[in-house]
Write a protein that holds these residues in place. Structure first.
Motif, PDB file in Angstrom:
ATOM      1  N   SER A 239       9.092  -5.225  10.439  1.00 44.93           N
ATOM      2  CA  SER A 239       8.993  -4.914  11.861  1.00 44.93           C
ATOM      3  C   SER A 239       7.972  -5.783  12.578  1.00 44.93           C
ATOM      4  CB  SER A 239       8.639  -3.433  12.050  1.00 44.93           C
ATOM      5  OG  SER A 239       7.334  -3.155  11.536  1.00 44.93           O
ATOM      6  N   LEU A 240       7.052  -6.403  11.831  1.00 42.58           N
ATOM      7  CA  LEU A 240       6.038  -7.243  12.460  1.00 42.58           C
ATOM      8  C   LEU A 240       6.644  -8.469  13.128  1.00 42.58           C
ATOM      9  CD1 LEU A 240       2.990  -7.738  12.928  1.00 42.58           C
ATOM     10  CD2 LEU A 240       2.970  -9.043  10.801  1.00 42.58           C
ATOM     11  N   TYR A 241       7.673  -9.055  12.497  1.00 44.45           N
ATOM     12  CA  TYR A 241       8.242 -10.281  13.068  1.00 44.45           C
ATOM     13  C   TYR A 241       9.669 -10.107  13.581  1.00 44.45           C
ATOM     14  CZ  TYR A 241      10.496 -10.804   8.473  1.00 44.45           C
ATOM     15  OH  TYR A 241      11.230 -10.596   7.325  1.00 44.45           O
ATOM     16  N   ASP A 242      10.222  -8.920  13.487  1.00 43.96           N
ATOM     17  CA  ASP A 242      11.583  -8.693  13.954  1.00 43.96           C
ATOM     18  C   ASP A 242      11.661  -8.904  15.470  1.00 43.96           C
ATOM     19  OD1 ASP A 242      14.244  -8.040  14.003  1.00 43.96           O
ATOM     20  OD2 ASP A 242      13.893  -5.863  14.029  1.00 43.96           O
ATOM     21  N   GLY A 243      12.426  -9.906  15.897  1.00 45.04           N
ATOM     22  CA  GLY A 243      12.589 -10.208  17.310  1.00 45.04           C
ATOM     23  C   GLY A 243      11.446 -10.995  17.931  1.00 45.04           C
ATOM     24  N   LEU A 244      10.447 -11.361  17.136  1.00 43.84           N
ATOM     25  CA  LEU A 244       9.284 -12.089  17.658  1.00 43.84           C
ATOM     26  C   LEU A 244       9.633 -13.554  17.892  1.00 43.84           C
ATOM     27  CD1 LEU A 244       6.189 -11.498  18.191  1.00 43.84           C
ATOM     28  CD2 LEU A 244       5.812 -12.619  15.988  1.00 43.84           C
ATOM     29  N   GLN A 245       9.084 -14.137  18.951  1.00 45.50           N
ATOM     30  CA  GLN A 245       9.260 -15.544  19.274  1.00 45.50           C
ATOM     31  C   GLN A 245       7.896 -16.221  19.402  1.00 45.50           C
ATOM     32  OE1 GLN A 245      12.118 -17.295  19.422  1.00 45.50           O
ATOM     33  NE2 GLN A 245      13.271 -15.434  18.871  1.00 45.50           N
ATOM     34  N   PRO A 246       7.828 -17.529  19.153  1.00 42.24           N
ATOM     35  CA  PRO A 246       6.547 -18.228  19.281  1.00 42.24           C
ATOM     36  C   PRO A 246       5.877 -18.038  20.634  1.00 42.24           C
ATOM     37  CG  PRO A 246       8.108 -19.614  18.133  1.00 42.24           C
ATOM     38  CD  PRO A 246       8.873 -18.409  18.594  1.00 42.24           C
ATOM     39  N   GLY A 247       6.667 -17.880  21.696  1.00 46.70           N
ATOM     40  CA  GLY A 247       6.079 -17.681  23.014  1.00 46.70           C
ATOM     41  C   GLY A 247       5.350 -16.356  23.151  1.00 46.70           C
ATOM     42  N   ASP A 248       5.533 -15.422  22.208  1.00 48.80           N
ATOM     43  CA  ASP A 248       4.870 -14.124  22.275  1.00 48.80           C
ATOM     44  C   ASP A 248       3.429 -14.172  21.774  1.00 48.80           C
ATOM     45  OD1 ASP A 248       7.248 -13.005  23.205  1.00 48.80           O
ATOM     46  OD2 ASP A 248       7.972 -12.624  21.163  1.00 48.80           O
ATOM     47  N   LEU A 249       3.029 -15.307  21.188  1.00 50.92           N
ATOM     48  CA  LEU A 249       1.673 -15.457  20.651  1.00 50.92           C
ATOM     49  C   LEU A 249       0.927 -16.530  21.435  1.00 50.92           C
ATOM     50  CD1 LEU A 249       2.433 -15.396  16.813  1.00 50.92           C
ATOM     51  CD2 LEU A 249       1.471 -13.548  18.185  1.00 50.92           C
ATOM     52  N   PRO A 250      -0.410 -16.486  21.421  1.00 52.62           N
ATOM     53  CA  PRO A 250      -1.186 -17.524  22.112  1.00 52.62           C
ATOM     54  C   PRO A 250      -0.849 -18.906  21.552  1.00 52.62           C
ATOM     55  CG  PRO A 250      -2.587 -15.681  21.507  1.00 52.62           C
ATOM     56  CD  PRO A 250      -1.277 -15.453  20.831  1.00 52.62           C
ATOM     57  N   PRO A 251      -0.831 -19.947  22.377  1.00 55.66           N
ATOM     58  CA  PRO A 251      -0.471 -21.285  21.897  1.00 55.66           C
ATOM     59  C   PRO A 251      -1.516 -21.828  20.932  1.00 55.66           C
ATOM     60  CG  PRO A 251      -1.285 -21.378  24.154  1.00 55.66           C
ATOM     61  CD  PRO A 251      -1.147 -19.934  23.827  1.00 55.66           C
ATOM     62  N   GLY A 252      -1.086 -22.767  20.108  1.00 50.41           N
ATOM     63  CA  GLY A 252      -1.987 -23.380  19.139  1.00 50.41           C
ATOM     64  C   GLY A 252      -1.530 -23.078  17.730  1.00 50.41           C
TER      65      GLY A 252
ATOM     66  N   THR B 136      11.141  -6.606  -5.851  1.00 50.41           N
ATOM     67  CA  THR B 136      11.110  -5.217  -5.393  1.00 50.41           C
ATOM     68  C   THR B 136       9.936  -4.439  -5.962  1.00 50.41           C
ATOM     69  OG1 THR B 136      12.629  -4.644  -7.194  1.00 50.41           O
ATOM     70  CG2 THR B 136      13.595  -5.159  -5.038  1.00 50.41           C
ATOM     71  N   ALA B 137       9.320  -4.913  -7.047  1.00 53.02           N
ATOM     72  CA  ALA B 137       8.192  -4.186  -7.624  1.00 53.02           C
ATOM     73  C   ALA B 137       6.866  -4.578  -6.979  1.00 53.02           C
ATOM     74  CB  ALA B 137       8.113  -4.441  -9.134  1.00 53.02           C
ATOM     75  N   ASP B 138       6.882  -5.558  -6.101  1.00 48.52           N
ATOM     76  CA  ASP B 138       5.654  -6.046  -5.485  1.00 48.52           C
ATOM     77  C   ASP B 138       5.391  -5.350  -4.153  1.00 48.52           C
ATOM     78  OD1 ASP B 138       5.505  -7.819  -7.596  1.00 48.52           O
ATOM     79  OD2 ASP B 138       6.547  -9.408  -6.513  1.00 48.52           O
ATOM     80  N   ARG B 139       4.122  -5.391  -3.742  1.00 46.04           N
ATOM     81  CA  ARG B 139       3.765  -4.929  -2.406  1.00 46.04           C
ATOM     82  C   ARG B 139       3.503  -6.159  -1.536  1.00 46.04           C
ATOM     83  NH1 ARG B 139      -1.027  -0.686  -2.969  1.00 46.04           N
ATOM     84  NH2 ARG B 139      -2.079  -2.569  -3.714  1.00 46.04           N
ATOM     85  N   PHE B 140       3.819  -6.042  -0.257  1.00 41.94           N
ATOM     86  CA  PHE B 140       3.706  -7.189   0.639  1.00 41.94           C
ATOM     87  C   PHE B 140       2.828  -6.848   1.834  1.00 41.94           C
ATOM     88  CE2 PHE B 140       7.509  -8.269  -1.699  1.00 41.94           C
ATOM     89  CZ  PHE B 140       7.414  -9.635  -1.838  1.00 41.94           C
ATOM     90  N   GLY B 141       2.046  -7.844   2.228  1.00 45.97           N
ATOM     91  CA  GLY B 141       1.334  -7.803   3.488  1.00 45.97           C
ATOM     92  C   GLY B 141       1.751  -9.022   4.289  1.00 45.97           C
ATOM     93  N   LEU B 142       1.785  -8.920   5.611  1.00 43.81           N
ATOM     94  CA  LEU B 142       2.270 -10.010   6.448  1.00 43.81           C
ATOM     95  C   LEU B 142       1.226 -10.400   7.489  1.00 43.81           C
ATOM     96  CD1 LEU B 142       5.989  -9.040   7.181  1.00 43.81           C
ATOM     97  CD2 LEU B 142       5.182 -10.903   5.730  1.00 43.81           C
ATOM     98  N   VAL B 143       1.135 -11.696   7.718  1.00 43.65           N
ATOM     99  CA  VAL B 143       0.355 -12.223   8.838  1.00 43.65           C
ATOM    100  C   VAL B 143       1.214 -13.252   9.555  1.00 43.65           C
ATOM    101  CG1 VAL B 143      -1.562 -13.716   9.486  1.00 43.65           C
ATOM    102  CG2 VAL B 143      -1.968 -11.810   7.949  1.00 43.65           C
ATOM    103  N   ILE B 144       1.354 -13.094  10.863  1.00 45.52           N
ATOM    104  CA  ILE B 144       2.016 -14.108  11.677  1.00 45.52           C
ATOM    105  C   ILE B 144       0.951 -14.734  12.565  1.00 45.52           C
ATOM    106  CG2 ILE B 144       4.267 -12.994  11.655  1.00 45.52           C
ATOM    107  CD1 ILE B 144       3.614 -11.837  14.394  1.00 45.52           C
ATOM    108  N   PHE B 145       1.061 -16.039  12.772  1.00 42.31           N
ATOM    109  CA  PHE B 145      -0.010 -16.696  13.523  1.00 42.31           C
ATOM    110  C   PHE B 145       0.535 -17.833  14.364  1.00 42.31           C
ATOM    111  CE2 PHE B 145       0.454 -19.600  10.025  1.00 42.31           C
ATOM    112  CZ  PHE B 145       0.062 -20.834  10.531  1.00 42.31           C
ATOM    113  N   ALA B 146      -0.194 -18.091  15.414  1.00 45.81           N
ATOM    114  CA  ALA B 146      -0.082 -19.311  16.221  1.00 45.81           C
ATOM    115  C   ALA B 146      -1.526 -19.633  16.591  1.00 45.81           C
ATOM    116  CB  ALA B 146       0.813 -19.098  17.432  1.00 45.81           C
ATOM    117  N   GLY B 147      -1.878 -19.493  17.883  1.00 48.03           N
ATOM    118  CA  GLY B 147      -3.283 -19.666  18.241  1.00 48.03           C
ATOM    119  C   GLY B 147      -4.133 -18.501  17.799  1.00 48.03           C
ATOM    120  N   ALA B 148      -3.519 -17.333  17.565  1.00 47.11           N
ATOM    121  CA  ALA B 148      -4.180 -16.142  17.036  1.00 47.11           C
ATOM    122  C   ALA B 148      -3.252 -15.522  16.004  1.00 47.11           C
ATOM    123  CB  ALA B 148      -4.506 -15.155  18.158  1.00 47.11           C
ATOM    124  N   ALA B 149      -3.749 -14.531  15.280  1.00 47.82           N
ATOM    125  CA  ALA B 149      -2.974 -13.940  14.194  1.00 47.82           C
ATOM    126  C   ALA B 149      -2.811 -12.442  14.395  1.00 47.82           C
ATOM    127  CB  ALA B 149      -3.643 -14.217  12.843  1.00 47.82           C
TER     128      ALA B 149
END
Length: 295
Positions: free
Chosen positions: A153-166, A126-139
């Motif tokens: 909120s970046l990955y809430d409800g996200l599916q692999p099909g929502d990002l470019p393939p790869g 809880t004392a740390d700060r977080f940054g997020l990156v989600i990736f497939a063919g792009a990030a």
């Protein structure tokens, strides 16, 4: 007031009592000895140079010294408010959202197990700060922040099909490196990633806002930097190793969490709603089996 080692007080009290008792008995023995030696008036004139007052002062000071030493050994403490300052670190979390993460060799799927681990990581620190990156063919990225709910909120409800393939693992690591520490000369590789004005708190490697006090500004600059990469190891562009080296040279500790098993599992095909509609096949028609690339 309380004492860390109260037993020292009992020992000190006993010592002081023995000293006082010893001095009283010694004074009585001295008087008896003088009485036996002869006339009291003559003896008083003979020992007139011996100061009884100074002798008593010395005895009192010695006794007080012993008492003070024992009180010090008892470690007196004043009960008051305790302030605990915990300095966190900046953690970049890289999450693999390529379609191979739908494999179920880690039930119910690699994707769900990864999300559970990330939730646990952010919930415990809880004392740390977080940054997020989600990736497939792009990030896609979310800037470093102490607002964990906003980062989710970046990955809430996200599916692999929502990002470019790869699976551009190297590009994802570069994105997080730019979020954590963007040094002068990184503009070419980082582009619009990171830097001031990108959201979240001031990032290490950039000047803190001028209205911060000196201690707060120094704390922001001295925060430790870490990157945790959740992936099955697939890297279509083979640039991950170079990007890890670049992050380490900038003082970022990089950790990999392998998601999957060496035996692997088939990769499902999903429709727009995320429902499985079959199995992914290669151009040759064979079923695609995704395995954890530990190397």
């Amino acid at each position: 007031m309380s004492f860390a080692t109260p037993v020292a007080l009992w020992i000190g009290g006993a010592l002081v009592g023995l000293l006082v008792f010893g001095q009283i008995r010694g004074e009585q023995a001295r008087r008896l000895t003088l009485d036996r030696l002869g006339d009291a008036g003559q003896l008083a004139r003979m020992i007139a140079s011996a100061s009884r007052r100074r002798r008593r002062v010395k005895i009192a000071l010695f006794t007080l010294g012993v008492a003070g030493l024992m009180i010090a050994l008892a470690r007196p403490r004043i009960v008051g408010e305790s302030v605990w300052r915990e300095r966190g670190i900046d953690v970049a979390v890289v999450m693999d959202y390529s379609k191979s993460m739908l494999a179920d060799d880690l039930p119910p799927s690699r994707l769900i197990r990864m999300q559970e681990e990330v939730e646990s990581l952010m919930g415990e620190h809880t004392a740390d700060r977080f940054g997020l990156v989600i990736f497939a063919g792009a990030a896609a990225h979310f800037p470093v922040t102490s607002d964990v709910e906003a980062a989710r909120s970046l990955y809430d409800g996200l599916q692999p099909g929502d990002l470019p393939p790869g699976s551009n693992l190297g590009g994802a690591i570069r994105s997080e490196r730019c979020l954590l520490r963007r040094d002068p000369g990184d503009d070419a590789s980082c582009g619009r990633i990171g830097g001031r004005g990108g959201g979240g708190d001031p990032l290490p490697g950039t000047a803190p806002p001028r209205d911060l006090d000196r201690e707060t500004a120094r704390a922001l600059e001295e925060r430790g930097l870490a990157m945790v990469v959740f992936t099955d190891g697939e890297d279509n562009r083979h640039t991950a190793s170079d990007e890890v080296d670049a992050a380490v040279k900038r003082g970022i500790a990089v950790y990999f969490v392998g998601v999957g098993t060496p035996e692997g599992a088939r990769v499902p095909e999903v429709d727009e709603r995320g429902d499985a509609v079959g199995w992914k096949r290669a151009a040759s028609g064979e079923l695609v089996v995704s395995r954890l690339d530990e190397e």
